[in-house]
Design a protein around this motif. Structure first.
Motif, mmCIF file in Angstrom:
data_model
loop_
_atom_site.group_PDB
_atom_site.id
_atom_site.type_symbol
_atom_site.label_atom_id
_atom_site.label_comp_id
_atom_site.label_asym_id
_atom_site.label_seq_id
_atom_site.Cartn_x
_atom_site.Cartn_y
_atom_site.Cartn_z
ATOM 1 N N SER A 258 46.852 77.084 -12.390
ATOM 2 C CA SER A 258 47.728 78.037 -13.055
ATOM 3 C C SER A 258 49.206 77.716 -12.837
ATOM 4 C CB SER A 258 47.428 79.458 -12.566
ATOM 5 O OG SER A 258 47.568 79.535 -11.153
ATOM 6 N N ARG A 259 49.528 76.978 -11.769
ATOM 7 C CA ARG A 259 50.938 76.664 -11.502
ATOM 8 C C ARG A 259 51.551 75.796 -12.604
ATOM 9 N NH1 ARG A 259 48.015 73.417 -7.972
ATOM 10 N NH2 ARG A 259 48.251 71.167 -8.297
ATOM 11 N N LEU A 260 50.706 75.152 -13.418
ATOM 12 C CA LEU A 260 51.240 74.280 -14.465
ATOM 13 C C LEU A 260 51.709 75.036 -15.690
ATOM 14 C CD1 LEU A 260 48.764 71.261 -14.363
ATOM 15 C CD2 LEU A 260 51.004 71.471 -13.282
ATOM 16 N N TRP A 261 51.254 76.278 -15.877
ATOM 17 C CA TRP A 261 51.716 77.000 -17.063
ATOM 18 C C TRP A 261 51.903 78.492 -16.851
ATOM 19 C CZ3 TRP A 261 47.209 76.339 -21.132
ATOM 20 C CH2 TRP A 261 46.000 76.757 -20.573
ATOM 21 N N THR A 262 51.829 78.942 -15.616
ATOM 22 C CA THR A 262 52.199 80.324 -15.327
ATOM 23 C C THR A 262 53.684 80.533 -15.578
ATOM 24 O OG1 THR A 262 50.449 80.637 -13.691
ATOM 25 C CG2 THR A 262 52.356 82.088 -13.533
ATOM 26 N N CYS A 263 54.486 79.558 -15.173
ATOM 27 C CA CYS A 263 55.927 79.614 -15.392
ATOM 28 C C CYS A 263 56.318 78.708 -16.556
ATOM 29 C CB CYS A 263 56.675 79.168 -14.138
ATOM 30 S SG CYS A 263 56.604 80.379 -12.795
ATOM 31 N N PRO A 264 57.211 79.173 -17.416
ATOM 32 C CA PRO A 264 57.673 78.359 -18.538
ATOM 33 C C PRO A 264 58.745 77.367 -18.086
ATOM 34 C CG PRO A 264 58.693 80.524 -18.627
ATOM 35 C CD PRO A 264 57.783 80.535 -17.451
ATOM 36 N N GLY A 265 58.331 76.167 -17.769
ATOM 37 C CA GLY A 265 59.264 75.143 -17.303
ATOM 38 C C GLY A 265 58.795 73.762 -17.704
ATOM 39 N N PRO A 266 59.444 72.725 -17.213
ATOM 40 C CA PRO A 266 59.090 71.354 -17.607
ATOM 41 C C PRO A 266 57.644 70.985 -17.305
ATOM 42 C CG PRO A 266 61.198 71.400 -16.449
ATOM 43 C CD PRO A 266 60.597 72.764 -16.302
ATOM 44 N N GLN A 267 57.020 71.661 -16.335
ATOM 45 C CA GLN A 267 55.655 71.325 -15.951
ATOM 46 C C GLN A 267 54.629 71.643 -17.032
ATOM 47 O OE1 GLN A 267 57.512 73.680 -14.515
ATOM 48 N NE2 GLN A 267 56.385 75.593 -14.705
ATOM 49 N N ILE A 268 55.012 72.394 -18.070
ATOM 50 C CA ILE A 268 54.048 72.676 -19.139
ATOM 51 C C ILE A 268 53.632 71.398 -19.861
ATOM 52 C CG2 ILE A 268 54.903 75.027 -19.475
ATOM 53 C CD1 ILE A 268 56.293 74.018 -22.032
ATOM 54 N N ALA A 269 54.461 70.353 -19.757
ATOM 55 C CA ALA A 269 54.083 69.080 -20.374
ATOM 56 C C ALA A 269 52.831 68.516 -19.704
ATOM 57 C CB ALA A 269 55.236 68.084 -20.282
ATOM 58 N N GLU A 270 52.726 68.645 -18.394
ATOM 59 C CA GLU A 270 51.529 68.161 -17.702
ATOM 60 C C GLU A 270 50.312 68.993 -18.096
ATOM 61 O OE1 GLU A 270 49.664 67.547 -13.205
ATOM 62 O OE2 GLU A 270 51.829 67.841 -13.447
ATOM 63 N N ALA A 271 50.507 70.298 -18.270
ATOM 64 C CA ALA A 271 49.398 71.136 -18.720
ATOM 65 C C ALA A 271 48.888 70.666 -20.075
ATOM 66 C CB ALA A 271 49.845 72.599 -18.790
ATOM 67 N N ALA A 272 49.804 70.361 -20.992
ATOM 68 C CA ALA A 272 49.404 69.888 -22.318
ATOM 69 C C ALA A 272 48.683 68.551 -22.231
ATOM 70 C CB ALA A 272 50.629 69.776 -23.214
ATOM 71 N N GLU A 273 49.123 67.678 -21.337
ATOM 72 C CA GLU A 273 48.462 66.379 -21.169
ATOM 73 C C GLU A 273 47.033 66.557 -20.678
ATOM 74 O OE1 GLU A 273 52.534 63.848 -20.090
ATOM 75 O OE2 GLU A 273 51.252 64.640 -18.502
ATOM 76 N N ARG A 274 46.826 67.476 -19.760
ATOM 77 C CA ARG A 274 45.472 67.725 -19.257
ATOM 78 C C ARG A 274 44.587 68.355 -20.345
ATOM 79 N NH1 ARG A 274 45.267 69.350 -12.896
ATOM 80 N NH2 ARG A 274 47.019 68.106 -12.135
ATOM 81 N N LEU A 275 45.187 69.201 -21.154
ATOM 82 C CA LEU A 275 44.424 69.780 -22.265
ATOM 83 C C LEU A 275 44.020 68.712 -23.273
ATOM 84 C CD1 LEU A 275 46.523 73.025 -22.843
ATOM 85 C CD2 LEU A 275 44.234 72.881 -21.835
ATOM 86 N N ALA A 276 44.934 67.781 -23.541
ATOM 87 C CA ALA A 276 44.618 66.694 -24.480
ATOM 88 C C ALA A 276 43.480 65.837 -23.934
ATOM 89 C CB ALA A 276 45.853 65.854 -24.743
ATOM 90 N N ALA A 277 43.481 65.600 -22.620
ATOM 91 C CA ALA A 277 42.398 64.830 -22.005
ATOM 92 C C ALA A 277 41.078 65.585 -22.113
ATOM 93 C CB ALA A 277 42.735 64.540 -20.543
ATOM 94 N N ALA A 278 41.123 66.909 -21.981
ATOM 95 C CA ALA A 278 39.906 67.724 -22.119
ATOM 96 C C ALA A 278 39.384 67.666 -23.550
ATOM 97 C CB ALA A 278 40.201 69.168 -21.729
ATOM 98 N N ARG A 279 40.308 67.600 -24.517
ATOM 99 C CA ARG A 279 39.882 67.481 -25.915
ATOM 100 C C ARG A 279 39.132 66.188 -26.138
ATOM 101 N NH1 ARG A 279 44.486 65.570 -29.391
ATOM 102 N NH2 ARG A 279 43.566 63.592 -28.750
ATOM 103 N N GLU A 280 39.598 65.102 -25.546
ATOM 104 C CA GLU A 280 38.940 63.809 -25.721
ATOM 105 C C GLU A 280 37.531 63.815 -25.133
ATOM 106 O OE1 GLU A 280 40.121 61.220 -27.385
ATOM 107 O OE2 GLU A 280 41.896 62.368 -27.921
ATOM 108 N N ALA A 281 37.328 64.629 -24.079
ATOM 109 C CA ALA A 281 36.017 64.651 -23.417
ATOM 110 C C ALA A 281 35.129 65.785 -23.900
ATOM 111 C CB ALA A 281 36.228 64.774 -21.896
ATOM 112 N N ALA A 282 35.592 66.547 -24.890
ATOM 113 C CA ALA A 282 34.812 67.677 -25.369
ATOM 114 C C ALA A 282 33.509 67.199 -26.005
ATOM 115 C CB ALA A 282 35.618 68.485 -26.392
ATOM 116 N N PRO A 283 32.441 68.024 -25.928
ATOM 117 C CA PRO A 283 31.156 67.657 -26.539
ATOM 118 C C PRO A 283 31.306 67.436 -28.048
ATOM 119 C CG PRO A 283 30.894 69.558 -25.087
ATOM 120 C CD PRO A 283 32.377 69.327 -25.223
#
Length: 283
Positions: A258-283
């Protein structure tokens, strides 16, 4: 206590109202004794000015489970959001959050303290505005532009989604809360190539949903908004329900700290990168 500066007062009003960051007035001199009363302010301030100009940050800033700047925060005194802790520090700028430490903020306001309140942006553009605005308020506009440019560069570099329907995803937060359209989380899901399923679930998309509704929603990706090493809590008990574990056989389950997107700051880019990786591995 130093009298409040007009520039800082104008900045606070603009921020609460969601005004453009470019309109925030820069202070006549860089604040040298800044106090933060909000974790999100902690993170931005430590990135903008470093520990040297901070008289105190919140105790949460030192917790690596909640904070993305725990190492930097270890070099700064801490506070617990109490006005009696803040006033003896003789700060020349106090940064609070719109929804936090309201008793302390109310007292500091009545004492004409140099107070700035951060809002809660609901878009990437809003995050960029807030970074720029706070950077101007602390006299570091160039550093603010660097943070915004780095964040946008990482977001722009996300791998494009493949043609056709996007994998569906739902973000499950403690107590069963989900994030629907119009939220920063929704924009990050879209940028990562995922379709937010929350708006299609029963009972609305911004509140708490029963676990049954989430399970029957048919998401391809279930994003659990919690850290694996978070302490036990009643709010987080739902995230460890056996039914969610059973979903792992057919649904891609991703734990996103949650620390990656609880606060609106530069770290949201890492959250988006992890989400994109999850999309690639989705069933």
């Amino acid at each position: 206590m130093r009298p409040i500066r007009l520039g800082l007062a104008a900045a606070a009003l603009l921020l609460i109202a969601g005004g453009p960051a470019a309109a925030w007035e820069a202070p006549p001199a860089k604040p040298q004794r800044i106090v933060s009363l909000n974790l999100c302010a902690d993170e931005l301030l430590l990135r903008l000015v470093g520990p040297e100009r901070l008289a105190a940050v919140t105790w949460l800033a030192r917790d690596p489970r909640a904070s993305t700047v725990a190492a930097l925060a270890a070099r700064v005194p801490i506070n617990h959001g109490l006005a009696e802790e803040i006033l003896p520090l003789d700060p020349d700028l106090i940064v609070a959050g719109r929804y936090t430490t309201r008793v302390a903020v109310g007292l500091l306001t009545r004492l004409d303290a140099p107070l700035l309140e951060l809002d809660v942006p609901q878009s990437v553009a809003g995050v960029a505005e807030q970074i720029r605005g706070l950077a101007r308020a602390v006299g570091e506009p160039e550093r603010g532009e660097e943070l915004v440019a780095a964040m946008r560069s990482r977001l722009d570099a996300l791998p494009p989604a493949a043609p056709g329907p996007r994998p569906t995803a739902v973000v499950l937060r403690p107590n069963g809360f989900v994030a629907g359209s119009g939220s920063l989380v929704d924009e990050l899901l879209t940028r990562a190539g995922l379709e937010n399923l929350a708006d299609r679930l029963p009972l609305g998309s911004q509140g708490a949903l029963p676990l049954e509704a989430i399970i029957l929603g048919g998401a391809d990706v279930l994003i659990v908004d919690a850290a694996p090493d978070a302490p036990p809590s009643l709010a987080g008990a739902l995230l460890h329900h056996p039914a969610l574990k059973a979903l792992g056989r057919t649904v891609r389950t991703v734990t996103l700290p949650s620390r990656l997107w609880t606060c609106p700051g530069p770290q949201i880019a890492e959250a988006a990168e992890r989400l994109a990786a999850a999309r690639e591995a989705a069933p």
